[in-house]
Each structure stands twice: as structure tokens, then as C-alpha cells.
Design a protein around this motif. Structure first.
Motif, PDB file in Angstrom:
ATOM      1  N   LEU A   8       0.838  -1.195   0.000  1.00  0.00           N
ATOM      2  CA  LEU A   8       0.000   0.000   0.000  1.00  0.00           C
ATOM      3  C   LEU A   8       0.876   1.250   0.000  1.00  0.00           C
ATOM      4  O   LEU A   8       1.998   1.238   0.507  1.00  0.00           O
ATOM      5  CB  LEU A   8      -0.899   0.015   1.249  1.00  0.00           C
ATOM      6  N   SER A  30      -4.599   8.802   1.544  1.00  0.00           N
ATOM      7  CA  SER A  30      -4.752   7.375   1.260  1.00  0.00           C
ATOM      8  C   SER A  30      -6.197   6.899   1.357  1.00  0.00           C
ATOM      9  O   SER A  30      -6.823   6.995   2.423  1.00  0.00           O
ATOM     10  CB  SER A  30      -3.888   6.556   2.220  1.00  0.00           C
ATOM     11  N   TYR A  69      -6.901   3.855   1.328  1.00  0.00           N
ATOM     12  CA  TYR A  69      -6.815   2.667   2.173  1.00  0.00           C
ATOM     13  C   TYR A  69      -6.969   3.037   3.648  1.00  0.00           C
ATOM     14  O   TYR A  69      -7.621   2.326   4.419  1.00  0.00           O
ATOM     15  CB  TYR A  69      -5.487   1.946   1.929  1.00  0.00           C
ATOM     16  N   THR A 121      -6.809   3.890 -11.871  1.00  0.00           N
ATOM     17  CA  THR A 121      -6.104   3.166 -10.813  1.00  0.00           C
ATOM     18  C   THR A 121      -7.117   2.458  -9.913  1.00  0.00           C
ATOM     19  O   THR A 121      -8.326   2.568 -10.117  1.00  0.00           O
ATOM     20  CB  THR A 121      -5.144   4.057  -9.974  1.00  0.00           C
ATOM     21  N   PHE A 122      -6.626   1.742  -8.941  1.00  0.00           N
ATOM     22  CA  PHE A 122      -7.495   0.982  -8.035  1.00  0.00           C
ATOM     23  C   PHE A 122      -8.089   1.883  -6.956  1.00  0.00           C
ATOM     24  O   PHE A 122      -9.298   1.885  -6.712  1.00  0.00           O
ATOM     25  CB  PHE A 122      -6.686  -0.144  -7.393  1.00  0.00           C
ATOM     26  N   SER A 123      -7.246   2.723  -6.347  1.00  0.00           N
ATOM     27  CA  SER A 123      -7.635   3.438  -5.127  1.00  0.00           C
ATOM     28  C   SER A 123      -7.667   4.960  -5.267  1.00  0.00           C
ATOM     29  O   SER A 123      -7.790   5.661  -4.279  1.00  0.00           O
ATOM     30  CB  SER A 123      -6.636   3.108  -4.012  1.00  0.00           C
ATOM     31  N   TYR A 168      -4.997   6.568  -6.871  1.00  0.00           N
ATOM     32  CA  TYR A 168      -3.582   6.601  -6.476  1.00  0.00           C
ATOM     33  C   TYR A 168      -2.913   7.869  -6.992  1.00  0.00           C
ATOM     34  O   TYR A 168      -3.027   8.216  -8.167  1.00  0.00           O
ATOM     35  CB  TYR A 168      -2.874   5.373  -7.043  1.00  0.00           C
ATOM     36  N   GLN A 175       4.872   7.699  -1.488  1.00  0.00           N
ATOM     37  CA  GLN A 175       4.496   6.536  -2.291  1.00  0.00           C
ATOM     38  C   GLN A 175       5.658   6.147  -3.200  1.00  0.00           C
ATOM     39  O   GLN A 175       6.557   6.945  -3.448  1.00  0.00           O
ATOM     40  CB  GLN A 175       3.212   6.802  -3.061  1.00  0.00           C
ATOM     41  N   SER A 227       4.411   0.406  -4.806  1.00  0.00           N
ATOM     42  CA  SER A 227       3.017   0.502  -4.366  1.00  0.00           C
ATOM     43  C   SER A 227       2.113   0.904  -5.528  1.00  0.00           C
ATOM     44  O   SER A 227       0.949   0.480  -5.595  1.00  0.00           O
ATOM     45  CB  SER A 227       2.873   1.477  -3.194  1.00  0.00           C
ATOM     46  N   ASP A 254      -1.059  -1.342  -6.801  1.00  0.00           N
ATOM     47  CA  ASP A 254      -2.375  -0.724  -6.935  1.00  0.00           C
ATOM     48  C   ASP A 254      -2.946  -0.945  -8.338  1.00  0.00           C
ATOM     49  O   ASP A 254      -4.105  -1.331  -8.508  1.00  0.00           O
ATOM     50  CB  ASP A 254      -2.247   0.768  -6.641  1.00  0.00           C
TER      51      ASP A 254
END
Length: 326
Positions: A75, A84, A86, A122-124, A126, A133, A137, A141
Motif C-alpha cells: 500500500l 490514502s 486505504y 487506478t485501483f484506489s 492513487y 508513495q 506501491s 495498486d
């Protein structure tokens, strides 16, 4: 080769603004977003528009429990931890607001429409230029984003960097994962990729003025420019700013700015790339759709007169592949 009209939309729901907005001050945009998406899709279908929907990986899940089963192993360790997504997952109390965070049914609706490409954001959400970062990571991601899309039967070939924080050092990761193109930034200095700390009031002011007055040029591109290197940079031309009540008297200037750039692309056999977030349309859906309608009607005129073609980012990349190989 005729001119090309490309549209990309950053589909992110609340994840895209949660570090800078509260539910309270952005509720109208979030509540109206799905109506805006349906209206945009219907309008695209009526005008024959192909578009890329750069979709956050988190949105593929039905709820937080399912998302937590698919988190990447590495992460990001942002210096400013509130950035973040997350951390946000762990710290918030999850209630009945999944519609602000998850949208598998919306993704299926989009992919069912002709000419609509699902890309990745991106996933999150990012941030590739924030302190702390790393490329490891980022890779984890993006792998998670590509994997969940693949699990749903969607191959990912196009990427849009969140907050337009394109990091040149990270481009090889895109090729590793089969992503062949991304949306880069306009050429003017005030559009260059910046992290949150570097987004000064002066930079934001110049971008706002540029929406109404030509400060940065038309930002149209030849296919030769886009095909110079891989992954292909299908740069942005113009952010479609949402309707503003306070700036409503200037709407004709905003429209003229876009139409002139579209005309430049159509007559010069170049590419014009328009982008925005669906939640930008959520607070004033009617006014924003009416403005988009004017753009698309003008595009149809250029299509009839000059043969201008609509292409999503994946379709542009396929054209660039031929030129790059040549």
C-alpha cells in the motif's frame, strides 16, 4: 486521416474528492451523478460518440466487505496520510452510503452501450506524485485495478492518472500490465503535473481563465505526436468545467473556446480530447447536459463537413499502433 474527437470521463464517485470534500458540501453532485451518467450515455448514443470511462477499481465491488478481500499487498505510504483511500477504508464507519462508493451496475450499464470503453483510474485513486508513495506501491495498486476488471471480463488498455499526476518514471509499469495509452496533460506550464502542495491559487486561477479566454492555445495534437513513444500519450485538450451560476454570463465564451479548438482539430486533421468527471455534472444536471448537447451538435456539423470521427482512447491507441509500427 480526418480529425478525431476523443472524450474521457474520470469515474470515481466520492473516492475522487474524499480528501478535499465532505459529504455535506458535495452531496448534490453525488446524488445527481447517476442521473448525469444516464443522460450522458443517452446523448452519446444519439450523437454517435465513443468515449473512455476511466473507472476507479474500487467501484467494481458491491460493498466494503467485498473490496477488503481484494486489497493489494503493498500500500502507498503517503507522507500526508489523509491522501490514502486505504486509510479512509479503515478509519470511517461504514453505513448505508454504498452508492457513493460502489457502482458495479453503473459499470455494466456503460459497457453495454456502443463505443464506450472502460479504462482505469487506478485501483484506489492513487496519487503518483505525492511524497512517500513508490513505484512498487503504484504497481501493486494498478495490478489490483487490472485484475478486478479482468475478473469482470473487461480488458484494460487505457489509463487516466488521478488528479492528472502523471509520473514519467511509472510509465513502464503501464506496459508491464498491458496498458497501451494514457491521458497526458496540456502543454502549458500551468497544466503540468503537480502534487497537492504545488497546486497554488495562481495555477488554479490561470486554468479557470483559460476555460473562457485562450491562454494556452487549442491543445490539439497530430497522430504523429501521439505515436512517438509507448505507452501512447493521448493528451488532454480541455477540461469541461461544470456549469457555474456565478459565471453563467460567460457561458458563450466557454462554449466558443471549445468549439474553436474542435474546429482546429477537424480542419487540421488533428485530435481534440475533452474530459471531465461525471460528478461535475451532478449538481446542475440539466444545465450541464444542455451545454454538452451544444458541443455534440457542433461536433456533428464537423463530422458532416470535414469527416471528423469519434474515437475512445483505446480506438485512438489502435490507430497509433499502426503508425508507431510504421
Amino acid at each position: 486521416m480526418p480529425g478525431i474527437f476523443t472524450i474521457s470521463l474520470d469515474l470515481e464517485l466520492f473516492w475522487g474528492v474524499r480528501d478535499s470534500r465532505s459529504f455535506g458540501d458535495y452531496e448534490a453532485n453525488l446524488n445527481g451523478e447517476r442521473d448525469a451518467i444516464l443522460g450522458i450515455l443517452d446523448m452519446f448514443e444519439a450523437h454517435g460518440i465513443h468515449a473512455t470511462w476511466a473507472t476507479l477499481g474500487f467501484l467494481f465491488f458491491k460493498d466494503i466487505a467485498e473490496l477488503k478481500q481484494h486489497l493489494p499487498r503493498v500500500l502507498p505510504d503517503y507522507r500526508h496520510s489523509q491522501l490514502s483511500s486505504y486509510r479512509y477504508i479503515d478509519e470511517r464507519t461504514w453505513g448505508d452510503d454504498d452508492a457513493y462508493h460502489f457502482a458495479p451496475e453503473t459499470i455494466e450499464l456503460i459497457r453495454s452501450r456502443a463505443g464506450q470503453e472502460i479504462g482505469t483510474h487506478t485501483f484506489s485513486h492513487y496519487y503518483c506524485l505525492e511524497e512517500g508513495q513508490t513505484i512498487e506501491s503504484f504497481r501493486a495498486d494498478l495490478q489490483a485495478a487490472v485484475a478486478i476488471a479482468k475478473d469482470r471480463g473487461i480488458p484494460i488498455t487505457s489509463l487516466v492518472f488521478p488528479r492528472n499526476q502523471g509520473n514519467p518514471a511509472y510509465l513502464p509499469v503501464l506496459e508491464e500490465l498491458g496498458i497501451v495509452c494514457y491521458r497526458g496533460n496540456e502543454n502549458a506550464s500551468f497544466y503540468q503535473p503537480r502534487n497537492k502542495r504545488e497546486q497554488s491559487a495562481w495555477v488554479r486561477a490561470l486554468r479557470l481563465v483559460d476555460a473562457y479566454v485562450n491562454l494556452s492555445g487549442y491543445n490539439t495534437y497530430s497522430l504523429e505526436e501521439c505515436a512517438r513513444s509507448r505507452p501512447f500519450n493521448i493528451s488532454a485538450s480541455r477540461f469541461l468545467r461544470p456549469y457555474s451560476r456565478s459565471l453563467a454570463p460567460l457561458e458563450s465564451l466557454r462554449l466558443h473556446r471549445i468549439k474553436r479548438a474542435l474546429h482546429d482539430a477537424a480542419t487540421g486533421h488533428r485530435l481534440f480530447h475533452l474530459w471531465w468527471h461525471p460528478h461535475n455534472f451532478g449538481a446542475d444536471v440539466k444545465q450541464n447536459l444542455a451545454f454538452l448537447q451544444k458541443i455534440l451538435v457542433y461536433y456533428n456539423q464537423l463530422n458532416q463537413r470535414y469527416g471528423m470521427q469519434p474515437c475512445n482512447m483505446g480506438e485512438v491507441a489502435a490507430l497509433l499502433e499502426c503508425r508507431h509500427a510504421g
